[in-house]
Design a protein around this motif. Sequence first.
Motif, PDB file in Angstrom:
ATOM      1  N   PHE A 175      63.041  38.042  54.383  1.00  0.00           N
ATOM      2  CA  PHE A 175      63.885  38.709  53.393  1.00  0.00           C
ATOM      3  C   PHE A 175      63.629  40.221  53.397  1.00  0.00           C
ATOM      4  CE2 PHE A 175      65.294  39.791  49.005  1.00  0.00           C
ATOM      5  CZ  PHE A 175      66.629  39.500  49.212  1.00  0.00           C
ATOM      6  N   PHE A 200      66.022  58.464  42.776  1.00  0.00           N
ATOM      7  CA  PHE A 200      66.494  57.219  42.161  1.00  0.00           C
ATOM      8  C   PHE A 200      67.520  56.491  43.035  1.00  0.00           C
ATOM      9  CE2 PHE A 200      64.475  59.218  38.648  1.00  0.00           C
ATOM     10  CZ  PHE A 200      63.932  58.146  37.932  1.00  0.00           C
ATOM     11  N   GLY A 229      60.020  46.547  42.057  1.00  0.00           N
ATOM     12  CA  GLY A 229      61.172  47.095  42.779  1.00  0.00           C
ATOM     13  C   GLY A 229      61.269  48.581  42.515  1.00  0.00           C
ATOM     14  N   VAL A 230      60.172  49.291  42.787  1.00  0.00           N
ATOM     15  CA  VAL A 230      60.029  50.703  42.399  1.00  0.00           C
ATOM     16  C   VAL A 230      60.879  51.628  43.275  1.00  0.00           C
ATOM     17  CG1 VAL A 230      58.014  51.167  43.866  1.00  0.00           C
ATOM     18  CG2 VAL A 230      58.262  52.412  41.698  1.00  0.00           C
ATOM     19  N   GLY A 231      61.366  51.102  44.415  1.00  0.00           N
ATOM     20  CA  GLY A 231      62.278  51.892  45.255  1.00  0.00           C
ATOM     21  C   GLY A 231      61.590  53.101  45.863  1.00  0.00           C
ATOM     22  N   ASP A 251      57.311  47.203  45.954  1.00  0.00           N
ATOM     23  CA  ASP A 251      58.664  47.022  46.487  1.00  0.00           C
ATOM     24  C   ASP A 251      58.567  46.273  47.804  1.00  0.00           C
ATOM     25  OD1 ASP A 251      61.520  48.631  45.709  1.00  0.00           O
ATOM     26  OD2 ASP A 251      61.424  47.673  47.686  1.00  0.00           O
ATOM     27  N   SER A 253      60.935  46.403  50.190  1.00  0.00           N
ATOM     28  CA  SER A 253      61.538  47.159  51.294  1.00  0.00           C
ATOM     29  C   SER A 253      60.550  48.213  51.785  1.00  0.00           C
ATOM     30  CB  SER A 253      62.839  47.820  50.828  1.00  0.00           C
ATOM     31  OG  SER A 253      63.127  48.943  51.643  1.00  0.00           O
ATOM     32  N   THR A 277      55.187  44.699  48.845  1.00  0.00           N
ATOM     33  CA  THR A 277      54.950  43.275  48.649  1.00  0.00           C
ATOM     34  C   THR A 277      56.112  42.661  47.876  1.00  0.00           C
ATOM     35  OG1 THR A 277      53.281  41.637  47.966  1.00  0.00           O
ATOM     36  CG2 THR A 277      53.644  43.496  46.474  1.00  0.00           C
ATOM     37  N   ASP A 278      56.133  41.338  47.839  1.00  0.00           N
ATOM     38  CA  ASP A 278      57.201  40.608  47.169  1.00  0.00           C
ATOM     39  C   ASP A 278      56.730  40.250  45.760  1.00  0.00           C
ATOM     40  OD1 ASP A 278      58.972  38.627  46.264  1.00  0.00           O
ATOM     41  OD2 ASP A 278      59.276  37.833  48.281  1.00  0.00           O
ATOM     42  N   ARG A 295      63.697  48.135  37.187  1.00  0.00           N
ATOM     43  CA  ARG A 295      64.998  48.779  37.074  1.00  0.00           C
ATOM     44  C   ARG A 295      65.908  48.317  38.223  1.00  0.00           C
ATOM     45  NH1 ARG A 295      67.714  53.730  35.712  1.00  0.00           N
ATOM     46  NH2 ARG A 295      69.782  52.813  35.806  1.00  0.00           N
ATOM     47  N   CYS A 297      66.449  45.602  39.955  1.00  0.00           N
ATOM     48  CA  CYS A 297      65.855  44.951  41.130  1.00  0.00           C
ATOM     49  C   CYS A 297      66.051  43.440  41.123  1.00  0.00           C
ATOM     50  CB  CYS A 297      64.366  45.280  41.186  1.00  0.00           C
ATOM     51  SG  CYS A 297      63.375  44.161  42.201  1.00  0.00           S
ATOM     52  N   ILE A 301      66.232  38.754  43.411  1.00  0.00           N
ATOM     53  CA  ILE A 301      65.152  37.757  43.389  1.00  0.00           C
ATOM     54  C   ILE A 301      65.690  36.382  43.009  1.00  0.00           C
ATOM     55  CG2 ILE A 301      62.966  37.144  42.245  1.00  0.00           C
ATOM     56  CD1 ILE A 301      62.295  40.114  42.225  1.00  0.00           C
TER      57      ILE A 301
HETATM   58  N1  SAM Z   1      63.899  50.730  40.669  1.00  0.00           N
HETATM   59  C1  SAM Z   1      64.298  51.652  41.718  1.00  0.00           C
HETATM   60  C2  SAM Z   1      65.155  52.746  41.135  1.00  0.00           C
HETATM   61  O1  SAM Z   1      65.566  52.631  39.962  1.00  0.00           O
HETATM   62  O2  SAM Z   1      65.393  53.732  41.818  1.00  0.00           O
HETATM   63  C3  SAM Z   1      64.994  50.958  42.889  1.00  0.00           C
HETATM   64  C4  SAM Z   1      66.174  50.085  42.541  1.00  0.00           C
HETATM   65  S1  SAM Z   1      66.935  49.354  43.963  1.00  0.00           S
HETATM   66  C5  SAM Z   1      68.582  49.113  43.380  1.00  0.00           C
HETATM   67  C6  SAM Z   1      66.257  47.689  43.958  1.00  0.00           C
HETATM   68  C7  SAM Z   1      64.891  47.570  44.642  1.00  0.00           C
HETATM   69  O3  SAM Z   1      64.345  46.251  44.481  1.00  0.00           O
HETATM   70  C8  SAM Z   1      64.910  47.841  46.135  1.00  0.00           C
HETATM   71  O4  SAM Z   1      64.050  48.881  46.457  1.00  0.00           O
HETATM   72  C9  SAM Z   1      64.466  46.517  46.743  1.00  0.00           C
HETATM   73  O5  SAM Z   1      63.772  46.667  47.961  1.00  0.00           O
HETATM   74  C10 SAM Z   1      63.595  45.945  45.654  1.00  0.00           C
HETATM   75  N2  SAM Z   1      63.332  44.507  45.785  1.00  0.00           N
HETATM   76  C11 SAM Z   1      64.212  43.544  46.109  1.00  0.00           C
HETATM   77  N3  SAM Z   1      63.619  42.337  46.132  1.00  0.00           N
HETATM   78  C12 SAM Z   1      62.316  42.530  45.799  1.00  0.00           C
HETATM   79  C13 SAM Z   1      61.185  41.658  45.652  1.00  0.00           C
HETATM   80  N4  SAM Z   1      61.300  40.355  45.846  1.00  0.00           N
HETATM   81  N5  SAM Z   1      60.003  42.212  45.307  1.00  0.00           N
HETATM   82  C14 SAM Z   1      59.883  43.545  45.114  1.00  0.00           C
HETATM   83  N6  SAM Z   1      60.921  44.410  45.238  1.00  0.00           N
HETATM   84  C15 SAM Z   1      62.126  43.911  45.576  1.00  0.00           C
END
Ligand code: SAM
Length: 432
Positions: A175, A200, A229-231, A251, A253, A277-278, A295, A297, A301
Amino acid sequence: ASMSAERQIVSTVRGLLDGHRVATVAVVSVDDQAAKKFVEALGEDVNVSTHNDVEQLAGLSDLDILIANKALSKNVNHPEKLDEFVKSALKAVRFGGVVIVREDLKDAQDGKQVARLTDYFDVFRVAVDGKNTGLELYAVEEVEDSLYAHQNWLDFYWSFTKKEFPQTTGENVTFRDFLDKTQYTDTGIYAYEWIFGDNFISPGGYEENLKVIKRFGDLRAGQTMLDIGVGIGGGARQVANEFGVHVKGIDLSSNMLAVALERVQKEKDARVRYSITDALVYKFVPNSFDYVFSRDCIQHIPDTELLFSRIYDSLKPGGKVLITMYGCGYGELSEKFKAYVAQRHYFLKNLKQIEEIAKKTGFTNIYTENLTGRFKEILGEERSRVEDNKEEFLSKFSQKEYDSLVRGWGDKLGYIADDNHNWNLFLAEKPF
Ligand code: SAM
């Protein structure tokens, strides 16, 4: 707040082996002093062999743990050397055993090295005893001692377990691979950042996130937060420098987190730590965070129940969780919307479902709010901003990127009009 690198790594490994007895370990380390510290941290009842070159892995088998401590430094830019290393590591370690790779990337020329290596290890597969074998990624973590004592956010260790994987054909292998190769490619991330605002990848950028964060109430300096999901790190940096909160941002990714890491390494904000990490896999310390924030994310999931119970466990009693997410509304879902959701691999819930899950999990003071009206406003503003600044956008990105953003934003406005796409907020507490 930090122990030696060796102790930190050994404690991660013990967590991964989940109480199973550790009998045989190999440590590859050019630095003898570090090798000794690993032996010491592993304890007396463990049979540890130490080596100073990865070539010496050839004769080993049935290991519970392999630790390669800064042993690849010369090889990280040579794919054939890396191949050799991973193949011999996969021979040396038993199925279910742990492989650790620690590399300090602070002097790497390429700021994306951490993402490239993560991708490399994560998708590597080879036949071992007729089985499609690889390294299942647990996490890429920062060596805390390097961070706190040497202002170095780029001293990493990767933890994996050796596993048999089903045969896959052509598709994205994990994934993480899917996220990094589809929605969150490097170009994709920077184009998103252009439309959302600096640091952001979520509607409204800095200002909107600050409004959302303030829903927590009184954030105090020194309190701790997990950001799921800190991006590229905007939210984490914001709570750290606005409120003095100490954040752990995770995050899945590696492309996203590589950007966050490049930036924190420049900014040297010791209140911020990151890990690739997931959220459904990482072993959070129970009862350890004052706040959990996420935020936009959790639409990525699949298992919301599991996610919520993991959040619950990681919070201190009295701790608060605040999540905004893409969700679905109550209108009949159009074929177009369903196709969009399927292509993104989103798992969308409506607010009632979120509230049900929150209750079942045991949260109290549950508050939910439908933010879709605000979402619509922001989307309109953002779309106008790209259209009004087309030339500037095209000086940085391609026409294809432009078209895909303008079309994407238009589509989302359409899904909102049909009450298919919602933007939802959830706030709750873990009882004392
Ligand atoms: N929170 C950040 C922001 O506001 O700028 C990023 C938001 S972005 C729309 C969603 C994020 O969730 C992505 O960076 C994605 O990689 C992460 N993500 C998706 N599935 C995840 C998981 N299982 N564990 C951790 N992060 C995950």
